[in-house]
Design a protein around this motif. Sequence first.
Motif, PDB file in Angstrom:
ATOM      1  N   GLY A 111     -28.084  57.512  19.991  1.00 13.86           N
ATOM      2  CA  GLY A 111     -27.139  56.900  19.065  1.00 13.86           C
ATOM      3  C   GLY A 111     -27.333  55.425  18.842  1.00 13.86           C
ATOM      4  O   GLY A 111     -26.762  54.851  17.908  1.00 13.86           O
ATOM      5  N   GLY A 112     -28.131  54.770  19.644  1.00 14.64           N
ATOM      6  CA  GLY A 112     -28.299  53.328  19.523  1.00 14.64           C
ATOM      7  C   GLY A 112     -29.150  52.887  18.344  1.00 14.64           C
ATOM      8  O   GLY A 112     -29.237  51.690  18.055  1.00 14.64           O
ATOM      9  N   TYR A 113     -29.772  53.859  17.655  1.00 16.15           N
ATOM     10  CA  TYR A 113     -30.682  53.522  16.568  1.00 16.15           C
ATOM     11  C   TYR A 113     -30.297  54.219  15.263  1.00 16.15           C
ATOM     12  O   TYR A 113     -31.105  54.308  14.336  1.00 16.15           O
ATOM     13  N   ASP A 114     -29.051  54.686  15.197  1.00 22.62           N
ATOM     14  CA  ASP A 114     -28.594  55.388  13.994  1.00 22.62           C
ATOM     15  C   ASP A 114     -28.656  54.501  12.750  1.00 22.62           C
ATOM     16  O   ASP A 114     -28.886  54.994  11.643  1.00 22.62           O
ATOM     17  N   THR A 115     -28.441  53.193  12.924  1.00 20.44           N
ATOM     18  CA  THR A 115     -28.469  52.262  11.786  1.00 20.44           C
ATOM     19  C   THR A 115     -29.781  52.359  11.017  1.00 20.44           C
ATOM     20  O   THR A 115     -29.795  52.201   9.785  1.00 20.44           O
ATOM     21  N   TRP A 116     -30.861  52.648  11.704  1.00 19.47           N
ATOM     22  CA  TRP A 116     -32.185  52.702  11.071  1.00 19.47           C
ATOM     23  C   TRP A 116     -32.649  54.140  10.863  1.00 19.47           C
ATOM     24  O   TRP A 116     -33.825  54.390  10.684  1.00 19.47           O
ATOM     25  N   LYS A 117     -31.676  55.073  10.949  1.00 21.85           N
ATOM     26  CA  LYS A 117     -31.968  56.502  10.751  1.00 21.85           C
ATOM     27  C   LYS A 117     -33.039  57.002  11.731  1.00 21.85           C
ATOM     28  O   LYS A 117     -33.911  57.810  11.389  1.00 21.85           O
ATOM     29  N   ILE A 118     -32.955  56.487  12.944  1.00 25.15           N
ATOM     30  CA  ILE A 118     -33.824  56.954  14.027  1.00 25.15           C
ATOM     31  C   ILE A 118     -32.956  57.758  14.986  1.00 25.15           C
ATOM     32  O   ILE A 118     -32.103  57.199  15.681  1.00 25.15           O
ATOM     33  N   ASN A 119     -33.148  59.083  14.987  1.00 25.46           N
ATOM     34  CA  ASN A 119     -32.319  59.910  15.858  1.00 25.46           C
ATOM     35  C   ASN A 119     -32.815  59.844  17.299  1.00 25.46           C
ATOM     36  O   ASN A 119     -33.836  59.222  17.598  1.00 25.46           O
ATOM     37  N   THR A 125     -37.588  46.023  10.964  1.00 25.89           N
ATOM     38  CA  THR A 125     -36.206  45.551  10.893  1.00 25.89           C
ATOM     39  C   THR A 125     -35.468  45.869  12.184  1.00 25.89           C
ATOM     40  O   THR A 125     -34.729  45.043  12.725  1.00 25.89           O
ATOM     41  N   CYS A 126     -35.683  47.056  12.682  1.00 26.32           N
ATOM     42  CA  CYS A 126     -35.087  47.477  13.950  1.00 26.32           C
ATOM     43  C   CYS A 126     -35.576  46.587  15.089  1.00 26.32           C
ATOM     44  O   CYS A 126     -34.778  46.105  15.910  1.00 26.32           O
ATOM     45  N   LYS A 127     -36.872  46.334  15.141  1.00 28.50           N
ATOM     46  CA  LYS A 127     -37.430  45.513  16.226  1.00 28.50           C
ATOM     47  C   LYS A 127     -36.886  44.091  16.195  1.00 28.50           C
ATOM     48  O   LYS A 127     -36.553  43.521  17.243  1.00 28.50           O
ATOM     49  N   ALA A 128     -36.766  43.540  14.999  1.00 22.41           N
ATOM     50  CA  ALA A 128     -36.243  42.172  14.881  1.00 22.41           C
ATOM     51  C   ALA A 128     -34.798  42.100  15.354  1.00 22.41           C
ATOM     52  O   ALA A 128     -34.396  41.148  16.038  1.00 22.41           O
ATOM     53  N   GLU A 129     -34.018  43.108  15.017  1.00 25.48           N
ATOM     54  CA  GLU A 129     -32.608  43.121  15.420  1.00 25.48           C
ATOM     55  C   GLU A 129     -32.474  43.290  16.929  1.00 25.48           C
ATOM     56  O   GLU A 129     -31.629  42.651  17.568  1.00 25.48           O
ATOM     57  N   MET A 130     -33.300  44.131  17.515  1.00 20.27           N
ATOM     58  CA  MET A 130     -33.240  44.352  18.952  1.00 20.27           C
ATOM     59  C   MET A 130     -33.641  43.091  19.718  1.00 20.27           C
ATOM     60  O   MET A 130     -33.073  42.778  20.769  1.00 20.27           O
ATOM     61  N   ARG A 131     -34.600  42.358  19.202  1.00 16.43           N
ATOM     62  CA  ARG A 131     -34.975  41.086  19.849  1.00 16.43           C
ATOM     63  C   ARG A 131     -33.834  40.087  19.757  1.00 16.43           C
ATOM     64  O   ARG A 131     -33.621  39.285  20.679  1.00 16.43           O
ATOM     65  N   LYS A 132     -33.112  40.114  18.663  1.00 17.67           N
ATOM     66  CA  LYS A 132     -31.988  39.205  18.487  1.00 17.67           C
ATOM     67  C   LYS A 132     -30.844  39.570  19.423  1.00 17.67           C
ATOM     68  O   LYS A 132     -30.216  38.696  20.037  1.00 17.67           O
ATOM     69  N   ARG A 133     -30.569  40.857  19.555  1.00 15.28           N
ATOM     70  CA  ARG A 133     -29.455  41.312  20.410  1.00 15.28           C
ATOM     71  C   ARG A 133     -29.774  41.146  21.891  1.00 15.28           C
ATOM     72  O   ARG A 133     -28.901  40.821  22.690  1.00 15.28           O
ATOM     73  N   TYR A 134     -31.011  41.407  22.254  1.00 13.52           N
ATOM     74  CA  TYR A 134     -31.387  41.419  23.674  1.00 13.52           C
ATOM     75  C   TYR A 134     -32.581  40.480  23.893  1.00 13.52           C
ATOM     76  O   TYR A 134     -33.718  40.933  24.115  1.00 13.52           O
ATOM     77  N   PRO A 135     -32.352  39.188  23.870  1.00 14.48           N
ATOM     78  CA  PRO A 135     -33.457  38.214  23.966  1.00 14.48           C
ATOM     79  C   PRO A 135     -34.212  38.242  25.292  1.00 14.48           C
ATOM     80  O   PRO A 135     -35.333  37.741  25.372  1.00 14.48           O
ATOM     81  N   LEU A 136     -33.604  38.793  26.340  1.00 13.50           N
ATOM     82  CA  LEU A 136     -34.282  38.822  27.642  1.00 13.50           C
ATOM     83  C   LEU A 136     -35.105  40.089  27.848  1.00 13.50           C
ATOM     84  O   LEU A 136     -35.730  40.247  28.905  1.00 13.50           O
ATOM     85  N   LEU A 137     -35.099  40.976  26.837  1.00 12.34           N
ATOM     86  CA  LEU A 137     -35.716  42.280  27.029  1.00 12.34           C
ATOM     87  C   LEU A 137     -36.901  42.538  26.101  1.00 12.34           C
ATOM     88  O   LEU A 137     -37.231  43.685  25.813  1.00 12.34           O
TER      89      LEU A 137
END
Length: 436
Positions: free
Chosen positions: A309-317, A271-283
Amino acid sequence: MRLTLRRALATGATLALVGVMTPAAAYSQDDPRSCNDTMGPDTPAYVVCHWLAKPEEALGVALFWGADDNANLKEATPSDGKFIDCSAAGSVCPEPPGGGAEGDENSPFPEGAGEGGLPECEEGQPCSVDGHGEGGDGTPSRAEQTGTSTAKNVQDPAVAAAALTPAGQAITAAKALQLRVWIDTELADDWKAGTEAFTAAVKRIGALAARPEVAGIRFTSQLGYNTTFTTNEEVAAFVTAASDALRQAAPGKRLGIHTVVPELACGANDTCKAEMRKRYPLLAPEKIESPLIAGRVDQISLDTGLLYGGYDTWKINAEQAHLNQWIQVRARSWDVLAQVAAEETGIVGEVTAEKVVSRLSVPVKDNAAQQVNVWTSVQDAQGTTKRLTAWDQMKKLAPIQRRLAAVYNPANPETDMAADLKKLSEVFGQIYLKTA
């Protein structure tokens, strides 16, 4: 092709790194030292993650060696080893395959080297040994003998003029302090401005980098993360143009880029990976990997800012995000394609000793990153400049000093450029000099 001792050792080290050994059960999910849970489901089956030192153990090791002004490190002595003195009477030492002869992989000379270690060059074509102006025995290279070297000579008027600029003076001062020098510039805006602006910028940077003091050029920052580019095609075109132009303007210099790959810190969280691809399509990892595979750049610096702090949504500290990112980098073998560096902006201002140690040791402890680039000043949203203050803690990291690089702007000194560089040389082995 014969399997030499060197290749055998390298093969063994590689197999040990990915955990390819028997019995396989030693690296099962039940293994308390397994870190397979940090890998994504698409990870190749032959890549197995096994903690050599768990995070808390690694931190303990770093604190142990750094305690009491490195007292334990200073008292340590080499372990007794079994060595053979080949010059002693009765000793028998095998010759390497081929006897180290010309063209053999164990030879100190490059392939095609002739008498004196000089490479055999095509008539009228530039060449050198290992990118330097001298052969292995101190003899001038064939390029210098014939006057065909493509490297700009310090007598070049443009190079001489560049040495007199503030950036040129900073390079001279840094080199005098035995700092390995990189030029840190931004060519993306110049490239977008058109051919004339881009050509002028490359010429200016090329004149600075032509000096032997300069090891490399980092020609862009936040590639794909900022709003400069909007498509992957545009990013690829820029990197190709900048790489080609700089290879001509400053031959032999290493080229680097700075960016971030947010997906890597997600670990196995889809879920985290899918969201990051959506937010940052060039990365996406494969997009960032592309110029490495093509040989366009020699170094990639990965920013660590999002990890806090960029991954708190997925409880990744922050600690887990760090581990996820560097495990993924290691699993993808990016260090085979280019030198990997971590970019650290978070130890300016007042910081704890533990924060300094963890942020600077985590990326390198498992050889995921070969060096850490540390920003010596950062301007916050209110315009206040925060500067590096943890000098005492930094000095305790002397054993990895060569792996630490300062990112410094000579146009914004804390005291004055000379005093700043002297202070930086006490804790850093390298410096990235920001230029316009």
